[in-house]
Design a protein around this motif. Structure first.
Motif, mmCIF file in Angstrom:
data_model
loop_
_atom_site.group_PDB
_atom_site.id
_atom_site.type_symbol
_atom_site.label_atom_id
_atom_site.label_comp_id
_atom_site.label_asym_id
_atom_site.label_seq_id
_atom_site.Cartn_x
_atom_site.Cartn_y
_atom_site.Cartn_z
ATOM 1 N N SER A 136 -2.482 55.197 21.469
ATOM 2 C CA SER A 136 -1.146 56.339 21.008
ATOM 3 C C SER A 136 0.033 55.874 21.932
ATOM 4 O O SER A 136 1.100 55.858 21.524
ATOM 5 C CB SER A 136 -1.567 57.764 20.957
ATOM 6 O OG SER A 136 -1.961 57.927 22.346
ATOM 7 N N LEU A 185 2.131 62.103 18.658
ATOM 8 C CA LEU A 185 0.829 61.437 18.493
ATOM 9 C C LEU A 185 0.363 61.092 20.045
ATOM 10 O O LEU A 185 -0.830 61.595 20.365
ATOM 11 C CB LEU A 185 0.872 59.982 17.912
ATOM 12 C CG LEU A 185 -0.403 59.467 17.665
ATOM 13 C CD1 LEU A 185 -1.322 60.161 16.718
ATOM 14 C CD2 LEU A 185 -0.290 58.086 17.293
ATOM 15 N N SER A 195 -2.798 63.218 21.917
ATOM 16 C CA SER A 195 -4.014 62.431 22.523
ATOM 17 C C SER A 195 -3.943 62.825 24.284
ATOM 18 O O SER A 195 -5.096 62.639 24.597
ATOM 19 C CB SER A 195 -3.799 61.148 22.503
ATOM 20 O OG SER A 195 -2.529 60.290 23.173
#
Length: 213
Positions: free
Chosen positions: A178, A162, A166
């Motif tokens: 994140s 994740l 990002s």
């Protein structure tokens, strides 16, 4: 069935104490940094908090403290009698060394421009995140197959994925959020391993003898 290699014992308890105190202090320092910085934790990365007055020292101290706690956890695992593979030891040291290097070499920003330090910081963080995401899969079987450690291992893997998305595609996901989710999973995994090391092995209950007749 227990998940520890034996009772903690006198040699294991000091390691666990150091691990909990160091990691706890590191988290406390990060919390203080959030309070005094005034930055938006959803979008601002932790590295950018170094731009706050005194932020370099406080952020660096928190990262080094977590690294020290992680090394202490490695010592606790060995003191508890767990046979650790070379891969496990390397990943522990890569995670801890990555944190220390990232602390000593802050990220580069226009307000504090240092591209060499920034590059070292980015690579060190990447090594640390990836190492801990892989660590859970290499633990001894009694730890590796424990449900809580399995869940946290999967969360660390999802967290680093994740954060990578990002970071590589700004605007798609809040990079600050994140990153914090990834770090929360990392710290959760470390503390769960520490709790597993401290847990005694559950001995089977004695079966009552049958009286013939």
């Amino acid at each position: 069935m227990g998940i520890s290699g034996g009772l903690p014992g006198e040699r294991t308890r000091p390691w666990l104490l150091v691990a909990h105190v160091a990691i706890g202090w590191g988290l406390f320092a990060v919390l203080i940094l959030h309070v005094v910085s005034g930055r938006n934790p959803v979008w601002a990365t932790l590295s950018s908090y170094a731009l706050t007055d005194g932020g370099v020292g406080l952020l660096g101290a928190s990262m080094i403290a977590i690294a020290v706690g992680s090394v202490a956890l490695l010592g606790a695992l060995r003191a508890a009698g767990h046979r650790l593979s070379r891969t496990t030891r390397v990943l522990f040291w890569a995670w801890s060394s990555g944190l220390v290097a990232a602390a000593l070499f802050p990220a580069s920003y226009p307000e504090r421009f240092n591209p060499v330090s920034g590059q070292i910081h980015e690579y060190s963080c990447a090594i640390a995140f990836l190492s801990l995401a892989a660590l859970g899969w290499t633990l001894p079987e009694r730890l590796r197959t424990h449900p809580a450690i399995v869940r946290l291992t999967l969360l660390t893997l999802g967290g680093v994925a994740l954060f990578g998305v990002s970071y590589l595609m700004p605007g798609v996901l809040p990079v600050g959020l994140s990153q914090r989710l990834a770090l929360a999973a990392d710290i959760g995994l470390l503390l769960t391993i520490a709790r597993a090391v401290a847990a005694p092995v559950l001995a089977p209950e004695p079966q009552p003898e049958r009286v013939p007749g």
